[in-house]
Design an enzyme around this catalytic site. Structure first.
Site, PDB file in Angstrom:
ATOM      1  N   HIS A 267       0.872  -1.430  -0.034  1.00  0.00           N
ATOM      2  CA  HIS A 267       0.097  -0.213  -0.036  1.00  0.00           C
ATOM      3  C   HIS A 267       0.919   1.246  -0.139  1.00  0.00           C
ATOM      4  O   HIS A 267       0.651   2.041  -0.983  1.00  0.00           O
ATOM      5  CB  HIS A 267      -0.953  -0.012   1.238  1.00  0.00           C
ATOM      6  CG  HIS A 267      -1.842  -1.032   1.226  1.00  0.00           C
ATOM      7  ND1 HIS A 267      -2.611  -1.679   0.240  1.00  0.00           N
ATOM      8  CD2 HIS A 267      -2.028  -2.069   2.400  1.00  0.00           C
ATOM      9  CE1 HIS A 267      -3.381  -2.758   0.338  1.00  0.00           C
ATOM     10  NE2 HIS A 267      -2.998  -2.981   1.775  1.00  0.00           N
ATOM     11  N   ASP A 318      -5.235  -8.315  -3.346  1.00  0.00           N
ATOM     12  CA  ASP A 318      -5.302  -8.014  -1.916  1.00  0.00           C
ATOM     13  C   ASP A 318      -6.623  -8.580  -1.295  1.00  0.00           C
ATOM     14  O   ASP A 318      -6.666  -9.898  -1.053  1.00  0.00           O
ATOM     15  CB  ASP A 318      -5.143  -6.408  -1.546  1.00  0.00           C
ATOM     16  CG  ASP A 318      -5.072  -6.280   0.102  1.00  0.00           C
ATOM     17  OD1 ASP A 318      -5.241  -7.103   0.811  1.00  0.00           O
ATOM     18  OD2 ASP A 318      -5.260  -4.971   0.250  1.00  0.00           O
TER      19      ASP A 318
HETATM   20 ZN   LIG Z   1      -3.449  -7.130   3.017  1.00  0.00          ZN
END
Ligand SMILES: [Zn+2]
Length: 445
Positions: A267, A318
């Site tokens: 991220h 994810d």
């Molecule tokens: Zn994750």
């Protein structure tokens, strides 16, 4: 020695589309690449469309696939979404997780993904009780990947606390080994296989006490294994880290020896200029997960600045709101266009590099991710004659694939020279939608 020949109608060779490419394969590796072969050699398997190197999904939590749809009802934040996610985690066993992961990895193969980085933290039984085999959950994921025909890097994750100085919550007892030393002891037992490599992960600076970060980093260093960490996905994490330690999460990781070229921050959304410099100067990678980041209302990370500073980019699905690496690739560019109101931050070639070569490098498979002699024979073919992709000339195949195609346009997936998806059908898991439905239904009881 197993040998085979593939004829690629069009091939992406890293910087251009080449028509008529013959690829010779032996024992899972590419042994020769010949361009200018107008017709398929006798006996060759024909891959019509644009063949890319296999796609690497650098960040996955397989069980989040069970949340698809369910978590779109109502409003909230990352933190309310997490409560729903925990309720699914509570119900999984090694058996039900194996069935779910096999179906999810088969969905990935259908989407052209040949290698998955599984960020795995659901280690123990309910209440934190140890299974007879303490790695029963991780082993179930490794078996699931084999059955779905894809490579896996099991990023075995240390998850020890619920926040800075806070013990794990009731939900999180399943994640915790108690200490980083106990985590290291457990995952040292995991064995690599032809299709499986073992890496390490730090769930986040919230989940591993600062004084234990170096234990995880050392474990990865000794094995020269990849090390991944969720980093600054939420501003609340930054605020709590500043309150507890007086520094940002990135600075905390740097001070404890976590950053480096085998490390990937996942991220990297809410960073300071100093954070960006620390990540870039150390060669730490960045895994962007744009479909999840937008789904969870995280924000848009500074991927352009990170790459410019020296951080290689990879992509992950994810939470599996969707599983589509082409969508992840274009979303990174399109988010940046919305943010800056200018176009062209990355070329299609640069986005494909993140989805292939740099993604594999982040997962510890440097031999995969390019159609070249000596590389892993991992290939993903995108149809150029579907309702989404018909029209543009083949020389613009990369632009078409990245900016218009979807996972539904993946026609063939080859992993280690083995044809795992042929003409859009999985060759090992006969009915993937059914496998997904059954595996998810088994969790709702
Ligand atoms: Zn994750």
């Amino acid at each position: 020695m197993t040998r085979g020949t593939y004829w690629l109608e069009h091939a992406w060779l890293g910087d251009c589309v080449e028509p008529g490419v013959t690829v010779e394969v032996a024992d899972g590796r590419i042994t020769a690449v010949r361009t200018g072969t107008d017709a398929p050699p006798p006996g060759a398997e024909i891959l019509r469309g644009l063949t890319l190197p296999g796609l690497a999904n650098a960040h996955s939590h397989a069980f989040h696939r069970a949340l698809r749809g369910t978590v779109q009802v109502g409003s909230g934040t990352f933190w309310t979404w997490r409560e729903v996610m925990y309720s699914v985690a509570d119900r999984l066993t090694p058996e039900t997780y194996h069935a779910l992961a096999r179906a999810v990895y088969a969905e990935m193969a259908l989407a052209g993904i040949t290698c998955v980085g599984e960020f795995h933290y659901l280690h123990h039984d309910r209440g934190g009780a140890r299974y007879a085999d303490p790695n029963a959950m991780g082993e179930a994921l490794i078996v699931a990947a084999a059955e779905a025909g894809v490579r896996i890097t099991l990023l075995d994750t240390a998850y020890l606390s619920s926040g800075f100085g806070e013990r794990p919550t009731a939900h999180q007892l399943r994640f915790s080994d108690g200490s980083a030393d106990a985590w290291a002891e457990r995952c040292s037992v995991l064995k690599e296989q032809d299709h499986a490599r073992i890496g390490a992960a730090i769930h986040s600076v919230r989940a591993v006490p600062a004084e234990q970060l170096a234990t995880v980093a050392r474990w990865a260093e000794e094995r020269r294994a990849p090390l991944h960490v969720h980093l600054s996905e939420q501003t609340a994490e930054n605020d709590a880290c500043l309150a507890a330690h007086g520094v940002t999460p990135t600075r905390l990781l740097a001070d404890h020896g976590v950053l480096g070229p085998r490390t990937t921050g996942v991220h990297n959304t809410h960073l300071t200029d100093e954070d960006i410099a620390l990540l870039g100067d150390s060669g730490t990678g960045t895994c962007m997960c744009p479909t999840t980041e937008r789904d969870l209302a995280d924000g848009i990370g500074p991927a352009v600045a990170l790459q410019r500073a020296g951080s290689p980019l990879s992509l992950g699905s994810d939470s599996h709101a969707v599983i589509d690496l082409l969508e992840e690739a274009r979303a990174m560019e399109l988010d940046e266009r919305l943010r800056t109101r200018t176009r062209g931050h990355w070329t299609a070639a640069a986005l494909l590099r993140a989805a292939t070569e740099d993604g594999h490098a982040a997962l510890g498979w440097p031999e995969a991710g390019a159609i070249e002699p000596g590389r892993a024979a991992d290939l993903t073919t995108i149809a150029l004659d579907s309702v989404r992709t018909a029209g543009p000339p083949p020389r613009l195949g990369a632009e078409t694939a990245v900016f218009a195609a979807s996972a539904a346009d993946v026609r063939h997936t080859v992993v280690g020279g083995r044809h795992v998806v042929r003409d859009g059908a999985h060759t090992l898991v006969p009915d993937v939608p059914r496998a997904l439905a059954d595996a998810i239904a088994a969790l709702s009881g």
